[in-house]
Design an enzyme around this catalytic site. Structure first.
Site, PDB file in Angstrom:
ATOM      1  CG  HIS A 257     -11.546  -4.804  -5.610  1.00 50.01           C
ATOM      2  ND1 HIS A 257     -12.604  -5.663  -5.421  1.00 50.01           N
ATOM      3  CD2 HIS A 257     -10.511  -5.299  -4.869  1.00 50.01           C
ATOM      4  CE1 HIS A 257     -12.239  -6.635  -4.595  1.00 50.01           C
ATOM      5  NE2 HIS A 257     -10.966  -6.448  -4.266  1.00 50.01           N
ATOM      6  CG  ASP A 308     -12.077 -10.279  -2.987  1.00 54.05           C
ATOM      7  OD1 ASP A 308     -11.059 -10.784  -2.503  1.00 54.05           O
ATOM      8  OD2 ASP A 308     -12.320  -9.065  -2.898  1.00 54.05           O
TER       9      ASP A 308
END
Length: 430
Positions: A257, A308
């Site tokens: 991220h 993810d």
């Protein structure tokens, strides 16, 4: 030896036509451009296999069930915990088998599974403390995908907070107990890496133990502004600085991220050789924000991509989102050359499969064919496929020279869509 002739292929120098690929013992033995049409013909554009650098398999069961809900990342997390409580090794295996099959159908040939669902209810270990990890490894093998299981250290419910009731099954007693369990985990079907869930979930004093892991090491970093704020209160430093001081950030580390970074944070990531894995479809689904992709790349930080939470499993969408999200943030077009987007989408080394990711002699024979004549891709130039094609345009997939997808059909798992529908329905009904 098996020979394939590609109408077009994405080679290290870009798109070429009439490409002959000779495959022997799971590797590309030779690659020739402008070759005569021989062997098995692959119509369309052949890419190197795509790498899914960050996955939470069980989140796939949230797709279409949380997207309409108002709230924040933190309220979504409660729904995720609710789902996590429902899984055991058998149901985890069945769900993962379908999810990994969906990944292969979308063109993913390797995946890094960020695995923290370790133990049973209330944190009671299974008879085999790595039963959940073995379930994932077996599921990946049956789906034909290369798996790096990133066994995740998860010890706290927040800064100076114990694990909550729904988090107990994520945790080991301490980092040494985590290491003891992981060192005993040696699946034949997968490679094993390590992960720090976050600076919230692993106290700073425990981080050096995880830093000793010799292979791939991943960590959630600065996904939410609240994490940064709390870390500054607790440590007087950013999460990046805390990780760097503990020795976590190295050239075999991937920060996932990295959405809310300071300029100094970017410099630290670059100086330590740490790579960053963006997950654009999840980051927009959860309202995380837009990470500084261009600034990181300009600093020399290598980029990777992952799906993810599996709100979408589509490596082409992740690749173009890297560009398109950065356009939104910068209010400017042309942020990344197409070659950089493909490089990020095929960054297998970040999860320990460095032989993959290129159509070249000596590389693993992983290959994805994209249809250039669908309603989405008709009339495009082959080099623009990343901006037009979707996972639905993937027709064929080879992994280690083995044909796993043929004519959009998974060759190892029959009707994975039915498998997914059944398992997800059962999970939510339980």
């Amino acid at each position: 030896m098996t020979t394939y002739w590609c109408e077009y292929a994405w080679l290290p120098d870009g798109v070429a036509s009439g490409v002959r690929l000779d495959v022997e013992q799971g590797m590309f033995a030779s690659v020739r451009v402008g070759a005569e049409r021989v062997g098995e013909v692959l119509s369309g554009l052949a890419f190197p296999g795509f790498a899914n650098g960050h996955s939470h398999v069980f989140h796939r069961a949230l797709r279409g069930r949380t997207q309409h809900e108002r709230g924040t990342f933190w309220t979504w997390r409660e729904r995720m915990y609710e789902l996590a409580e429902r899984l055991d090794p058998d149901s985890y295996y069945r769900l993962a088998r379908g999810v990994f099959a969906e990944m292969v159908l979308s063109g993913c040939t390797s995946v890094g599974e960020f695995h923290y669902l370790h133990h049973g209810a209330r944190g009671r270990p299974y008879a085999d403390p790595n039963a959940m990890g073995h379930a994932l490894a077996e599921a990946a093998a049956e789906a034909g995908i290369r798996l790096t299981l990133l066994d995740t250290c998860y010890l706290a419910g927040g800064f100076e907070q114990p694990l909550g009731p729904t988090q107990l099954r994520f945790g080991d007693r301490d980092a040494h107990a985590w290491a003891e369990r992981v060192n005993a985990f040696a699946p034949k079907e997968a490679r094993v890496g390590a992960a720090v869930h976050s600076v919230r979930a692993v106290p700073a004093a425990q981080l050096p133990v995880v830093a000793e892991w010799p292979g791939p090491l991943h960590v959630h970093l600065s996904e939410q502004r609240a994490e940064n704020t709390e870390c500054l209160v607790q440590h007087g430093r950013t999460p990046t600085a805390v990780l760097a001081d503990a020795g976590i950030l190295t050239d075999h580390t991937v920060a996932v991220h990295a959405t809310h970074l300071t300029r100094s944070d970017i410099g630290v990531l670059a100086a330590t050789g740490t790579r960053v894995c963006f997950c654009p479809t999840t980051e927009r689904d959860l309202g995380d924000g837009i990470g500084p992709a261009r600034a990181l790349a300009d600093a020399g930080v290598g980029l990777a991509l992952g799906s993810d939470s599996h709100a979408v499993i589509d490596p082409l969408e992740e690749a173009r989102a890297l560009e398109l999200d950065d356009r939104l943030a910068a209010e400017s077009r042309g942020r990344f050359p197409v070659a950089q987007l493909i490089q990020a989408a095929t960054e297998h080394d970040a999860i320990g499969w460095g032989d993959s990711g290129r159509l070249a002699a000596g590389a693993a024979a992983d290959l994805v064919v994209v249809d250039l004549r669908s309603t989405r891709t008709a009339g495009i130039e082959p080099g623009g496929a990343v901006f037009a094609a979707s996972a639905g345009d993937v027709t064929d997939v080879l992994i280690g020279g083995r044909r796993i997808v043929r004519d959009r059909s998974h060759q190892l798992i029959e009707r994975p869509e039915s498998l997914l529908a059944k398992e997800i329905e059962v999970l939510w009904r339980s």
